[in-house]
Design a protein around this motif. Structure first.
Motif, PDB file in Angstrom:
ATOM      1  N   LEU A   5      18.504  75.820-123.786  1.00 25.18           N
ATOM      2  CA  LEU A   5      17.303  75.743-122.943  1.00 25.18           C
ATOM      3  C   LEU A   5      17.698  75.559-121.487  1.00 25.18           C
ATOM      4  O   LEU A   5      18.629  74.804-121.174  1.00 25.18           O
ATOM      5  N   ARG A   6      17.000  76.267-120.604  1.00 26.60           N
ATOM      6  CA  ARG A   6      17.102  76.058-119.161  1.00 26.60           C
ATOM      7  C   ARG A   6      15.689  75.939-118.613  1.00 26.60           C
ATOM      8  O   ARG A   6      14.872  76.851-118.782  1.00 26.60           O
ATOM      9  N   THR A   7      15.405  74.820-117.946  1.00 26.34           N
ATOM     10  CA  THR A   7      14.074  74.566-117.410  1.00 26.34           C
ATOM     11  C   THR A   7      14.170  74.098-115.968  1.00 26.34           C
ATOM     12  O   THR A   7      14.945  73.181-115.656  1.00 26.34           O
ATOM     13  N   VAL A   8      13.406  74.734-115.095  1.00 23.99           N
ATOM     14  CA  VAL A   8      13.297  74.317-113.697  1.00 23.99           C
ATOM     15  C   VAL A   8      11.951  73.619-113.524  1.00 23.99           C
ATOM     16  O   VAL A   8      10.920  74.139-113.951  1.00 23.99           O
ATOM     17  N   PHE A   9      11.969  72.445-112.900  1.00 23.94           N
ATOM     18  CA  PHE A   9      10.726  71.693-112.759  1.00 23.94           C
ATOM     19  C   PHE A   9      10.720  70.922-111.442  1.00 23.94           C
ATOM     20  O   PHE A   9      11.765  70.718-110.809  1.00 23.94           O
ATOM     21  N   THR A  10       9.548  70.530-111.030  1.00 25.77           N
ATOM     22  CA  THR A  10       9.393  69.640-109.880  1.00 25.77           C
ATOM     23  C   THR A  10       9.014  68.264-110.374  1.00 25.77           C
ATOM     24  O   THR A  10       8.357  68.105-111.412  1.00 25.77           O
ATOM     25  N   ALA A  11       9.425  67.258-109.623  1.00 23.16           N
ATOM     26  CA  ALA A  11       9.078  65.866-109.932  1.00 23.16           C
ATOM     27  C   ALA A  11       9.342  65.034-108.692  1.00 23.16           C
ATOM     28  O   ALA A  11      10.131  65.438-107.823  1.00 23.16           O
ATOM     29  N   ALA A  12       8.677  63.901-108.601  1.00 28.97           N
ATOM     30  CA  ALA A  12       8.914  63.022-107.465  1.00 28.97           C
ATOM     31  C   ALA A  12      10.371  62.578-107.433  1.00 28.97           C
ATOM     32  O   ALA A  12      10.981  62.452-106.370  1.00 28.97           O
ATOM     33  N   SER A  13      10.940  62.367-108.624  1.00 31.11           N
ATOM     34  CA  SER A  13      12.340  61.990-108.738  1.00 31.11           C
ATOM     35  C   SER A  13      12.804  62.261-110.158  1.00 31.11           C
ATOM     36  O   SER A  13      12.035  62.094-111.114  1.00 31.11           O
ATOM     37  N   ALA A  14      14.063  62.682-110.293  1.00 28.83           N
ATOM     38  CA  ALA A  14      14.630  62.879-111.628  1.00 28.83           C
ATOM     39  C   ALA A  14      15.628  61.778-111.963  1.00 28.83           C
ATOM     40  O   ALA A  14      16.337  61.852-112.957  1.00 28.83           O
ATOM     41  N   THR A  15      15.701  60.769-111.116  1.00 24.20           N
ATOM     42  CA  THR A  15      16.550  59.611-111.397  1.00 24.20           C
ATOM     43  C   THR A  15      15.688  58.503-111.995  1.00 24.20           C
ATOM     44  O   THR A  15      14.472  58.638-112.134  1.00 24.20           O
ATOM     45  N   GLY A  16      16.316  57.405-112.357  1.00 19.84           N
ATOM     46  CA  GLY A  16      15.561  56.262-112.875  1.00 19.84           C
ATOM     47  C   GLY A  16      14.953  56.532-114.234  1.00 19.84           C
ATOM     48  O   GLY A  16      15.643  56.976-115.164  1.00 19.84           O
ATOM     49  N   PRO A  17      13.647  56.290-114.374  1.00 22.29           N
ATOM     50  CA  PRO A  17      13.013  56.388-115.704  1.00 22.29           C
ATOM     51  C   PRO A  17      13.131  57.759-116.364  1.00 22.29           C
ATOM     52  O   PRO A  17      13.381  57.840-117.566  1.00 22.29           O
ATOM     53  N   LEU A  18      12.969  58.857-115.591  1.00 14.75           N
ATOM     54  CA  LEU A  18      13.065  60.189-116.190  1.00 14.75           C
ATOM     55  C   LEU A  18      14.479  60.470-116.675  1.00 14.75           C
ATOM     56  O   LEU A  18      14.681  60.999-117.773  1.00 14.75           O
ATOM     57  N   GLN A  19      15.462  60.110-115.881  1.00 11.80           N
ATOM     58  CA  GLN A  19      16.846  60.310-116.275  1.00 11.80           C
ATOM     59  C   GLN A  19      17.184  59.508-117.531  1.00 11.80           C
ATOM     60  O   GLN A  19      17.826  60.006-118.458  1.00 11.80           O
ATOM     61  N   ALA A  20      16.711  58.258-117.574  1.00 11.60           N
ATOM     62  CA  ALA A  20      16.944  57.420-118.748  1.00 11.60           C
ATOM     63  C   ALA A  20      16.247  57.992-119.974  1.00 11.60           C
ATOM     64  O   ALA A  20      16.769  57.947-121.096  1.00 11.60           O
ATOM     65  N   SER A  21      15.057  58.561-119.773  1.00 14.84           N
ATOM     66  CA  SER A  21      14.314  59.156-120.875  1.00 14.84           C
ATOM     67  C   SER A  21      15.058  60.351-121.459  1.00 14.84           C
ATOM     68  O   SER A  21      15.122  60.528-122.686  1.00 14.84           O
ATOM     69  N   PHE A  22      15.663  61.182-120.589  1.00 15.87           N
ATOM     70  CA  PHE A  22      16.424  62.329-121.080  1.00 15.87           C
ATOM     71  C   PHE A  22      17.715  61.893-121.772  1.00 15.87           C
ATOM     72  O   PHE A  22      18.154  62.540-122.730  1.00 15.87           O
ATOM     73  N   ARG A  23      18.341  60.811-121.291  1.00 12.22           N
ATOM     74  CA  ARG A  23      19.533  60.304-121.976  1.00 12.22           C
ATOM     75  C   ARG A  23      19.183  59.871-123.402  1.00 12.22           C
ATOM     76  O   ARG A  23      19.912  60.161-124.353  1.00 12.22           O
TER      77      ARG A  23
END
Length: 282
Positions: A47-65
């Motif tokens: 899968l390859r996905t391009v997206f916008t977000a306020a930030s991809a660090t912190g909670p989102l990064q932890a969620s993907f981990r």
């Protein structure tokens, strides 16, 4: 808003896309583009996905981990505004190097060139403008090859280079160096692999009377010219074409194939699939 690119591969199973999009929705992400591939032969999902977000660090990064652990994913998340760090290696034939520098200079290849390295002196490239790029001359002989590869590796680490590009660098990397650079080194071979491996492929092609010649960009492995193929192209030739004609025609093919392969990597479009690649082309 900032743009990010997420790439992943994992064993195929139901619910992967739903899990990824659900996490993005939960953290305010908005998908701009998405491509996926199910390899039925290996039972793996890509899968390859391009997206916008306020930030991809912190909670989102932890969620993907957390998600990657649950699905056994090899996952990468990158801010597209940060140019990737690339080192260019070349020998006496400089047409691929000149082409990459030109494409970089006009903004076609958005990257940060960490250095240009050659086994030939700077005077070999006196007609090329390096625009402040560091140049390193590392002459290689049979006797000093281990020491020069150690120096090259130190330079790669010191400059935090992500990808090494062999732009007609006519030195075979040792097995140890190839292993260190696994998945991080792209080579351009002046042949349509798997045909005519090794040295003087245009002369080999001429001797066989081929009607098509080509070039191949591939990842470097310890097995010479056997690495996963990224990009290829060909051009028709005739019985009247000499080896020198084929070399001239081949220069154009080599330039565009290497540039396309590097462009794919810079935009996170290449995923390794064993001895093959998945390339999410535009």
């Amino acid at each position: 808003m900032p743009q990010y690119v997420l790439t992943l591969s994992c064993p195929d199973r139901p619910g992967i896309v739903n899990a990824v999009t659900g996490r993005l929705l939960e953290h305010g992400g908005n998908i701009l583009d998405s491509q996926q591939y199910n390899d039925l032969a290996t039972d793996r999902f890509f899968l390859r996905t391009v997206f916008t977000a306020a930030s991809a660090t912190g909670p989102l990064q932890a969620s993907f981990r957390e998600l990657s652990r649950g699905f056994g994913m090899e996952l990468s998340l990158r801010d597209r505004s940060h140019p990737r760090r690339v080192m260019l290696l070349a020998s006496k034939f400089d047409h691929c190097l000149a082409d990459l520098l030109y494409r970089w200079r006009i903004g076609e290849l958005p990257m940060q060139i960490t250095a240009v390295v050659s086994n030939h002196p700077r005077e070999t490239f006196r007609h090329l403008a390096f625009d402040g790029i560091d140049f390193h001359h590392l002459p290689v002989t049979h006797e000093n090859k281990p020491a020069q590869e150690a120096a090259l590796w130190s330079l790669i680490e010191a400059t935090q280079t992500e990808m090494v590009v062999l732009a007609r660098y006519m030195q075979v990397l040792s097995d140890a160096m190839a292993a260190r650079l696994a998945g991080r080194c792209i080579n351009i071979h002046h042949s349509f692999l798997p045909g005519f491996k090794g040295a003087r492929p245009y002369h080999q092609a001429h001797e066989r009377g081929v009607k098509l010649i080509g070039a191949t960009a591939h990842f470097v492995t310890a097995d010479l010219d056997e690495g996963p193929i990224i990009e290829q192209d060909t051009q028709r030739v005739g019985h009247h074409d000499t080896p020198e004609d084929m070399i001239r025609i081949g220069r154009d093919i080599e330039r565009r194939v290497l540039a396309q392969a590097l462009r794919y990597w810079l935009d996170d479009r290449i995923l390794l699939n064993g001895h093959r690649t998945v390339v999410f082309a535009v």
